[in-house]
Design an enzyme around this catalytic site. Sequence first.
Site, short mmCIF file in Angstrom:
data_model
loop_
_atom_site.label_atom_id
_atom_site.label_comp_id
_atom_site.label_asym_id
_atom_site.label_seq_id
_atom_site.Cartn_x
_atom_site.Cartn_y
_atom_site.Cartn_z
N ASP A 292 4.05 4.87 -3.54
CA ASP A 292 4.00 5.16 -4.84
C ASP A 292 3.66 6.82 -5.04
O ASP A 292 4.35 7.30 -5.96
CB ASP A 292 2.61 4.75 -5.64
CG ASP A 292 2.96 3.32 -6.21
OD1 ASP A 292 4.10 2.59 -5.83
OD2 ASP A 292 2.18 2.65 -6.94
N ASP B 286 -4.66 10.84 5.01
CA ASP B 286 -4.90 11.90 4.10
C ASP B 286 -4.04 13.25 4.50
O ASP B 286 -3.86 13.85 3.22
CB ASP B 286 -6.53 12.04 4.25
CG ASP B 286 -7.22 12.15 5.41
OD1 ASP B 286 -6.81 11.48 6.40
OD2 ASP B 286 -8.36 12.75 5.85
N ASP C 205 1.26 1.06 0.55
CA ASP C 205 1.50 0.88 -0.95
C ASP C 205 0.98 2.22 -1.72
O ASP C 205 1.85 2.33 -2.64
CB ASP C 205 0.22 -0.26 -1.33
CG ASP C 205 0.38 -0.66 -2.64
OD1 ASP C 205 1.26 -0.62 -3.37
OD2 ASP C 205 -0.47 -1.41 -3.11
N LYS D 272 -5.28 5.89 10.29
CA LYS D 272 -6.59 6.42 10.01
C LYS D 272 -7.24 6.09 11.47
O LYS D 272 -8.42 5.72 11.37
CB LYS D 272 -7.01 6.01 8.98
CG LYS D 272 -8.30 6.58 8.58
CD LYS D 272 -8.37 8.11 8.07
CE LYS D 272 -9.62 8.66 7.54
NZ LYS D 272 -9.38 10.01 7.35
N TYR E 95 -4.63 -6.20 2.71
CA TYR E 95 -4.01 -7.31 1.83
C TYR E 95 -3.88 -8.52 2.22
O TYR E 95 -3.41 -9.42 1.54
CB TYR E 95 -2.57 -6.63 1.35
CG TYR E 95 -2.86 -5.43 0.53
CD1 TYR E 95 -4.06 -4.52 0.29
CD2 TYR E 95 -1.57 -5.22 -0.38
CE1 TYR E 95 -3.71 -3.42 -0.51
CE2 TYR E 95 -1.66 -3.98 -1.33
CZ TYR E 95 -2.73 -3.24 -1.40
OH TYR E 95 -2.96 -1.82 -2.00
#
Length: 335
Positions: free
Chosen positions: A235, A207, A231, A174, A125
């Site tokens: 959520d 994941d 982010d 990751k 971002y």
Amino acid sequence: MTQQSITVIRGDGIGPDIIDAAIQILDKVGCNFAYDYADAGLMALENHGELLPDETKELIAKNKVALKGPLTTPVGEGFTSINVSLRKQFKLYANLRPVLSFKGTKARYEDIDIITVRENTQGMYSGLGQTVSADGEEAEAMSKITREGAEKIVVFAYELARREGRKKVTAVHKANILKSTSGLFLKVAREVGERYPDIQSDEMIVDNCCMQLVMNPHQFDVIVTTNLFGDILSDLCAGLVGGLGMAPGANIGEDCAIFEAVHGSAPDIAGKNLANPTSVILASIQMLEYLNMGDKAEKIRAALKDVIESGDRTTRDLGGEHGTSDFTEAVLERL
């Protein structure tokens, strides 16, 4: 005693309705704030010709604390996300997204209490290296992680855990694929974790973390991660407790903080007295805790909890048939 001034950005769509509800509640509990109202988003574009006017940035810089409704960034070329701009402008490196179960919601789980701590200024971002080839066939973007940025956010997460009596911090990454950026973040997270022997340190590939949150969310306490993953995960966590209407957000820097409803502006129900103001009420609770006004924060939380649990004048998304004003009145009566 000096009166605390708060910059208030009412926002777009349902923003004014829910922000006004939060202001009524803050006043009722006796916060005695002075409010400086400022425009951003579509309202600012209409009134000032830009999404984030200089006057708004000046008011945030002056007061150091802001309460913000949802903002709309027009879709199209040439418009930068207002939220990203604010985070960069004021170096709000930590995004704090707690989720807490309230009985009476249409949530699939009970007894959820998870805090996601998201690095707020780096990673995908950051906006670095975004290019599209002349023929429109290729696009590139750059992800940048610094040791300083990673260490600041991980230390923030552990200090939060220690302060709130939390037992575990899970670093989400990751690094098995993104060996440079995620690899550096994980390396720093491991180093920082060793400084906090009183707190359990865990690590999880992103994941797998998504799957584990759905299958067994109660194993999580504090999650710390990079910008993009944070982010998405925050959520997902909101979905565990009933959706974004039940999730607040705080953007915290060294000397400035912005507290917000994290859901969208919902223009389809704007001005119809239908919106659930819980997200921004919870954000105002975060703001009070940041300002060391924990007693008032707890009073509002208890009142809000009782309204939702009892189903007293709740909004449609909470299973009721009432609107913003009735819901707010129910909270005010309990204060």
